[in-house]
Design an enzyme around this catalytic site. Structure first.
Site, PDB file in Angstrom:
ATOM      1  N   LYS A   1       0.852  -1.191   0.000  1.00 21.19           N
ATOM      2  CA  LYS A   1       0.000   0.000   0.000  1.00 21.19           C
ATOM      3  C   LYS A   1       0.887   1.240   0.000  1.00 21.19           C
ATOM      4  CE  LYS A   1      -4.486  -0.892   2.153  1.00 21.19           C
ATOM      5  NZ  LYS A   1      -5.336  -0.536   3.318  1.00 21.19           N
TER       6      LYS A   1
ATOM      7  N   GLU B   1       0.929  -1.456  16.494  1.00 21.01           N
ATOM      8  CA  GLU B   1       0.640  -2.337  15.357  1.00 21.01           C
ATOM      9  C   GLU B   1       0.928  -3.793  15.707  1.00 21.01           C
ATOM     10  OE1 GLU B   1      -0.793  -1.812  12.465  1.00 21.01           O
ATOM     11  OE2 GLU B   1      -1.017   0.357  12.667  1.00 21.01           O
TER      12      GLU B   1
END
Length: 363
Positions: A144, A186
């Site tokens: 991404k 994360e």
């Protein structure tokens, strides 16, 4: 020295993600790429000031020339207004389609450099060399790439896979505290999505155990890469399953936007967003109270933020601009259980506001 390697395999792409102690071996990897005309290293001056001499020493033995392009640091500079200058620098130095772009830095540099690589001359090859924990476990993996516009984060971008990811872990030794929070948030997210042994081992750790050369950090990075690469390999372009990686991001992006990317690091905002998602999961999809308490305990042991400090009404307003909105509904990723995420769950605004107000209280 190479510490570990995992390969990410999807439909039409395949590349290695390698953890290294330092930059040794990067030249060999780059020289293995066919028909390279020149290497362009895109990095921030902050990163260059610390590590340029090390990467330059490695790149000097390349079989082709290389040069640096310096970017301004910070999320506010990952803006579409900044791309023109870099395009012009590439054009002025005769960069052709055989050029290779190296994203050398954290998530902001990786997103920006990847976007440049994806769009310059309709796409040139690029390599990720992440220097932050967040980039190691998240933004360098999966392809991404994006830039921001005035009204939203990552609203202009592409799915564009690198040739390889080369992570020199010694760069983590200079990370400030906020950057550790960024990456640890994360890691917590990936542990919640995966459950099992990964979650148990992270639950038994505390923040002070994490350092650039600690076994628990290497384990957490390897497991996070395993979780994310497995999901991306099944769904590169987020047509379904990959959406689960947005756990915590609906609130997180709204917080970042509201505070103009100044108050929180990305991971800190996502950390607060994880709690929103966990509270909604209890209300809507049967996530248990014991699981909720286990998740909050884990986050507190990692010294991650959990409480909402901004006005719930303002957060909800900024959620309206998030790309996860479809029609009149706001879509969330929620957890039925650890390891059992559910994406695309529609949530009424009244419920969101109620949960956000609850999150401003004591958890």
């Amino acid at each position: 020295m190479k510490l570990s390697e995992r390969e990410i395999i999807g439909q039409g792409f395949r590349y290695p993600i390698e953890l290294h102690e330092d930059f040794q071996g990067l030249t060999e990897k780059l020289n293995s790429l066919p028909k390279v005309s020149k290497i362009y290293v895109l990095t921030s001056r902050e990163i260059a000031g610390i590590y340029e001499k090390y990467i330059t020493k490695e790149l000097k033995s390349l079989n082709f020339p290389f040069s640096f392009i310096y970017l301004k640091p910070g999320e506010k500079n990952k803006h579409i207004d900044r791309v023109k200058k870099v395009y012009n620098q590439l054009i002025e130095t005769d960069a052709d389609r055989r050029a290779v772009v190296i994203a050398f830095g954290g998530g902001v540099v990786g997103d920006f450099a990847g976007f440049i690589a994806a769009t310059y001359q309709r796409g040139v090859r690029f390599v990720q060399v992440p220097t932050t924990l967040l980039a190691c476990v998240d933004s360098s993996v999966g392809g991404k790439v994006a830039v921001n516009v005035d009204s939203g984060k990552n609203m202009v971008g592409a799915f564009y896979q690198p040739e390889f990811v080369f992570a020199p872990l010694f760069t983590l030794s200079t990370l400030p505290d906020k950057e550790w929070s960024c990456g640890l948030a994360e890691i917590a997210k990936h542990a919640f999505l995966d459950g099992g042994d990964f979650l148990e081992k992270i639950s038994n750790s505390i923040r002070s155990e994490y350092s650039a050369d600690s076994p628990i950090l290497r384990y957490a990075i390897e497991e996070s890469v395993r979780v994310k690469s497995g999901i991306v390999g099944q769904d590169e372009k987020e047509s379904g399953l990959r959406a689960v990686l947005n756990l915590g991001h609906t609130t997180g992006h709204a917080i970042e936007s509201l505070t103009q990317y100044k108050k929180y690091s990305h991971g800190e905002a996502v950390s607060v967003g994880l709690v929103t998602a966990l509270l909604l999961s209890k209300e809507l999809v049967g996530f248990s109270e014991s699981n909720f308490q286990k998740a909050i305990t884990l986050m507190k042991k990692l010294e991650l933020p959990t409480r909402l400090e901004e006005k719930p009404e303002e957060i909800l307003k900024h959620m309206e601009h998030d790309k996860k909105k479809e029609g009149s509904s706001l879509k969330f990723v929620l957890l039925e259980d650890f390891g059992k995420p559910k994406f695309g769950v529609p949530v009424e605004r009244k419920m969101i506001l109620e949960i956000l107000k609850r999150q401003k209280g004591k958890l």
